[in-house]
Design a protein around this motif. Structure first.
Motif, PDB file in Angstrom:
ATOM      1  N   ARG A  44       0.847  -1.201   0.000  1.00  0.00           N
ATOM      2  CA  ARG A  44       0.000   0.000   0.000  1.00  0.00           C
ATOM      3  C   ARG A  44       0.881   1.249   0.000  1.00  0.00           C
ATOM      4  N   LYS A  45       2.091   1.104  -0.515  1.00  0.00           N
ATOM      5  CA  LYS A  45       3.037   2.226  -0.585  1.00  0.00           C
ATOM      6  C   LYS A  45       3.244   2.864   0.802  1.00  0.00           C
ATOM      7  N   ASN A  67      -1.515   9.502   4.467  1.00  0.00           N
ATOM      8  CA  ASN A  67      -2.631   8.854   5.167  1.00  0.00           C
ATOM      9  C   ASN A  67      -3.304   7.834   4.256  1.00  0.00           C
ATOM     10  N   ASP A  68      -3.604   6.667   4.809  1.00  0.00           N
ATOM     11  CA  ASP A  68      -4.371   5.677   4.056  1.00  0.00           C
ATOM     12  C   ASP A  68      -5.739   6.274   3.753  1.00  0.00           C
ATOM     13  N   ILE A  69      -6.076   6.338   2.475  1.00  0.00           N
ATOM     14  CA  ILE A  69      -7.289   7.053   2.083  1.00  0.00           C
ATOM     15  C   ILE A  69      -8.555   6.299   2.495  1.00  0.00           C
ATOM     16  N   VAL A  74       8.805   7.416  -3.038  1.00  0.00           N
ATOM     17  CA  VAL A  74       7.726   8.407  -3.074  1.00  0.00           C
ATOM     18  C   VAL A  74       7.263   8.809  -1.657  1.00  0.00           C
ATOM     19  N   VAL A 123       4.242  11.318   0.069  1.00  0.00           N
ATOM     20  CA  VAL A 123       3.033  12.100  -0.238  1.00  0.00           C
ATOM     21  C   VAL A 123       2.398  12.586   1.067  1.00  0.00           C
ATOM     22  N   GLY A 124       1.794  13.761   1.029  1.00  0.00           N
ATOM     23  CA  GLY A 124       1.022  14.265   2.160  1.00  0.00           C
ATOM     24  C   GLY A 124       1.853  14.345   3.427  1.00  0.00           C
ATOM     25  N   PHE A 144      -3.010  18.015  -0.853  1.00  0.00           N
ATOM     26  CA  PHE A 144      -4.161  18.232   0.034  1.00  0.00           C
ATOM     27  C   PHE A 144      -5.335  18.850  -0.733  1.00  0.00           C
ATOM     28  N   PHE A 179     -10.762   7.799  -5.127  1.00  0.00           N
ATOM     29  CA  PHE A 179      -9.483   7.074  -5.062  1.00  0.00           C
ATOM     30  C   PHE A 179      -9.735   5.622  -4.690  1.00  0.00           C
TER      31      PHE A 179
HETATM   32  N1  COA Z   1      -4.130   5.141   0.807  1.00  0.00           N
HETATM   33  C1  COA Z   1      -4.651   3.940   0.478  1.00  0.00           C
HETATM   34  N2  COA Z   1      -4.132   3.152  -0.474  1.00  0.00           N
HETATM   35  C2  COA Z   1      -3.037   3.599  -1.121  1.00  0.00           C
HETATM   36  C3  COA Z   1      -2.457   4.842  -0.833  1.00  0.00           C
HETATM   37  C4  COA Z   1      -3.047   5.641   0.181  1.00  0.00           C
HETATM   38  N3  COA Z   1      -2.556   6.814   0.547  1.00  0.00           N
HETATM   39  N4  COA Z   1      -1.388   5.020  -1.640  1.00  0.00           N
HETATM   40  C5  COA Z   1      -1.308   3.927  -2.407  1.00  0.00           C
HETATM   41  N5  COA Z   1      -2.296   3.068  -2.095  1.00  0.00           N
HETATM   42  C6  COA Z   1      -2.575   1.769  -2.715  1.00  0.00           C
HETATM   43  C7  COA Z   1      -3.117   1.932  -4.145  1.00  0.00           C
HETATM   44  O1  COA Z   1      -4.498   2.153  -4.126  1.00  0.00           O
HETATM   45  C8  COA Z   1      -2.728   0.604  -4.757  1.00  0.00           C
HETATM   46  O2  COA Z   1      -3.657  -0.361  -4.322  1.00  0.00           O
HETATM   47  P1  COA Z   1      -4.079  -1.604  -5.316  1.00  0.00           P
HETATM   48  O3  COA Z   1      -2.798  -2.379  -5.507  1.00  0.00           O
HETATM   49  O4  COA Z   1      -5.132  -2.307  -4.551  1.00  0.00           O
HETATM   50  O5  COA Z   1      -4.560  -0.976  -6.585  1.00  0.00           O
HETATM   51  C9  COA Z   1      -1.404   0.290  -4.077  1.00  0.00           C
HETATM   52  O6  COA Z   1      -1.354   1.066  -2.893  1.00  0.00           O
HETATM   53  C10 COA Z   1      -0.211   0.662  -4.958  1.00  0.00           C
HETATM   54  O7  COA Z   1      -0.370   2.022  -5.327  1.00  0.00           O
HETATM   55  P2  COA Z   1      -0.358   2.541  -6.868  1.00  0.00           P
HETATM   56  O8  COA Z   1      -1.202   3.781  -6.943  1.00  0.00           O
HETATM   57  O9  COA Z   1      -0.727   1.404  -7.789  1.00  0.00           O
HETATM   58  O10 COA Z   1       1.191   2.888  -7.024  1.00  0.00           O
HETATM   59  P3  COA Z   1       1.855   3.994  -7.979  1.00  0.00           P
HETATM   60  O11 COA Z   1       3.314   3.735  -7.897  1.00  0.00           O
HETATM   61  O12 COA Z   1       1.196   4.017  -9.315  1.00  0.00           O
HETATM   62  O13 COA Z   1       1.517   5.394  -7.269  1.00  0.00           O
HETATM   63  C11 COA Z   1       1.318   6.906  -5.411  1.00  0.00           C
HETATM   64  C12 COA Z   1       1.997   5.645  -5.948  1.00  0.00           C
HETATM   65  C13 COA Z   1       1.727   7.035  -3.959  1.00  0.00           C
HETATM   66  C14 COA Z   1       1.785   8.121  -6.227  1.00  0.00           C
HETATM   67  C15 COA Z   1      -0.237   6.776  -5.567  1.00  0.00           C
HETATM   68  O14 COA Z   1      -0.622   5.525  -5.007  1.00  0.00           O
HETATM   69  C16 COA Z   1      -0.996   7.841  -4.851  1.00  0.00           C
HETATM   70  O15 COA Z   1      -1.122   8.959  -5.337  1.00  0.00           O
HETATM   71  N6  COA Z   1      -1.558   7.521  -3.662  1.00  0.00           N
HETATM   72  C17 COA Z   1      -2.393   8.437  -2.916  1.00  0.00           C
HETATM   73  C18 COA Z   1      -1.542   9.419  -2.155  1.00  0.00           C
HETATM   74  C19 COA Z   1      -2.402  10.388  -1.385  1.00  0.00           C
HETATM   75  O16 COA Z   1      -3.202  11.099  -1.932  1.00  0.00           O
HETATM   76  N7  COA Z   1      -2.217  10.365  -0.054  1.00  0.00           N
HETATM   77  C20 COA Z   1      -2.993  11.149   0.878  1.00  0.00           C
HETATM   78  C21 COA Z   1      -2.410  12.489   1.043  1.00  0.00           C
HETATM   79  S1  COA Z   1      -3.355  13.474   2.184  1.00  0.00           S
END
Ligand code: COA
Length: 255
Positions: free
Chosen positions: A25-26, A66-68, A104, A106-107, A131, A247
């Motif tokens: 889940r990254k 944060n896990d979305i 990577v 994020v947030g 955000f 998402f």
């Molecule tokens: N919450 C929940 N699940 C997440 C997550 C998060 N913040 N970030 C990644 N995951 C999950 C993805 O949904 C994916 O799940 P799946 O395998 O069931 O499809 C898995 O982790 C791998 O992520 P993926 O998006 O396929 O990897 P990527 O390398 O293409 O992109 C990110 C990586 C981090 C750029 C992208 O996942 C992303 O933008 N995540 C959201 C980040 C975010 O908005 N965080 C909150 C900030 S307030």
């Protein structure tokens, strides 16, 4: 949280290495993971054997923030919520805190860096503060700390447009201390800096940190409190709820 989503190793020189470990889940952070991070910082505070902390991530990510899905299932509601308890522990942590950004970020994966004393990132790492894209606002004191650190125009670009930026740009702007090559080399660099710090007189190091932060301590506390109120409010707005659901359902659609 499964017990394995946070790993801890205490090195011989007194560095606690905390690894966020949820690579599938990254390394997205759930409430249980915030609680585990808070507990690690509290243990580090209490234990004289721990003289520095290094935070890193597993796999190709530092943390995607944060896990979305968890945002929807367990939204923070006040200062006792795990995310805000973590931010309080982070802000008040008195020992040296170093980040090894192995991929990577994020947030909160970026905003937590603003509370670290030293930050090293691997070449090619991408950072993002999305955000606004999610209908939310800055947290962790970033609305104060980021413009102070890199200037208002750049901070506005990062926080208001929410576009990704590279570790190389972060270095040029003074947001991080250095690039460490690949992820492994970056961690080695962070651990080497921690070793140097743990070899120095602990009281002198901690007082230096306290003095460096002295003028901003109260302002950061107040900013986090104000940001948190806005953040919690926005989290329930139709725009944020729609963005978070989008998402999660995109993930389900692909999975
Ligand atoms: N919450 C929940 N699940 C997440 C997550 C998060 N913040 N970030 C990644 N995951 C999950 C993805 O949904 C994916 O799940 P799946 O395998 O069931 O499809 C898995 O982790 C791998 O992520 P993926 O998006 O396929 O990897 P990527 O390398 O293409 O992109 C990110 C990586 C981090 C750029 C992208 O996942 C992303 O933008 N995540 C959201 C980040 C975010 O908005 N965080 C909150 C900030 S307030």
């Amino acid at each position: 949280m499964t017990k394995t989503s946070m790993q801890e190793i205490l090195t011989e020189d007194g560095t606690l290495l905390v690894r966020i470990h949820r690579p599938d889940r990254k390394n997205a952070l759930t409430v249980a993971m915030y609680a585990a991070l808070t507990a690690a910082l509290e243990r580090a505070t209490q234990s004289p054997a721990i003289r520095a902390v290094v935070v890193t991530g597993s796999g190709d990510s530092f943390t995607s923030g944060n896990d979305i899905a968890d945002f929807l299932a367990n939204p923070p509601s006040g200062e006792e919520s795990p995310v805000f308890r973590f931010l309080a522990a982070l802000r008040q942590f008195e020992k040296p805190l170093i980040a090894a950004v192995n991929g990577v970020a994020v947030g909160i994966g970026v905003t937590l860096l603003l509370h670290c004393d030293l930050v090293y990132a691997c070449a090619g790492a991408t950072l993002q503060l999305p955000f606004v894209n999610l209908g939310l606002c800055p947290e962790a004191g970033s609305s104060l700390l980021l413009p102070r650190l890199i200037g208002y125009p750049r901070a506005a670009e990062l926080l208001m447009l929410g576009e990704p930026f590279s570790a190389e740009q972060a270095l040029e702007w003074g947001l991080i201390n250095g690039l460490g090559g690949d992820a492994e080399m970056t961690l080695e660099l962070a651990l080497a800096k921690a070793r140097r710090l743990t070899g120095l007189p602990a009281a002198a190091v901690q007082r230096t940190k306290a003095l460096l932060k002295r003028t901003e301590t109260e302002a950061v506390r107040q900013t986090i409190a104000v940001e948190s109120r806005h953040f919690i409010e926005l989290l329930h707005s139709p725009e944020a709820v729609a963005a978070l659901h989008a998402f999660v359902s995109r993930r389900r659609a692909i999975g």
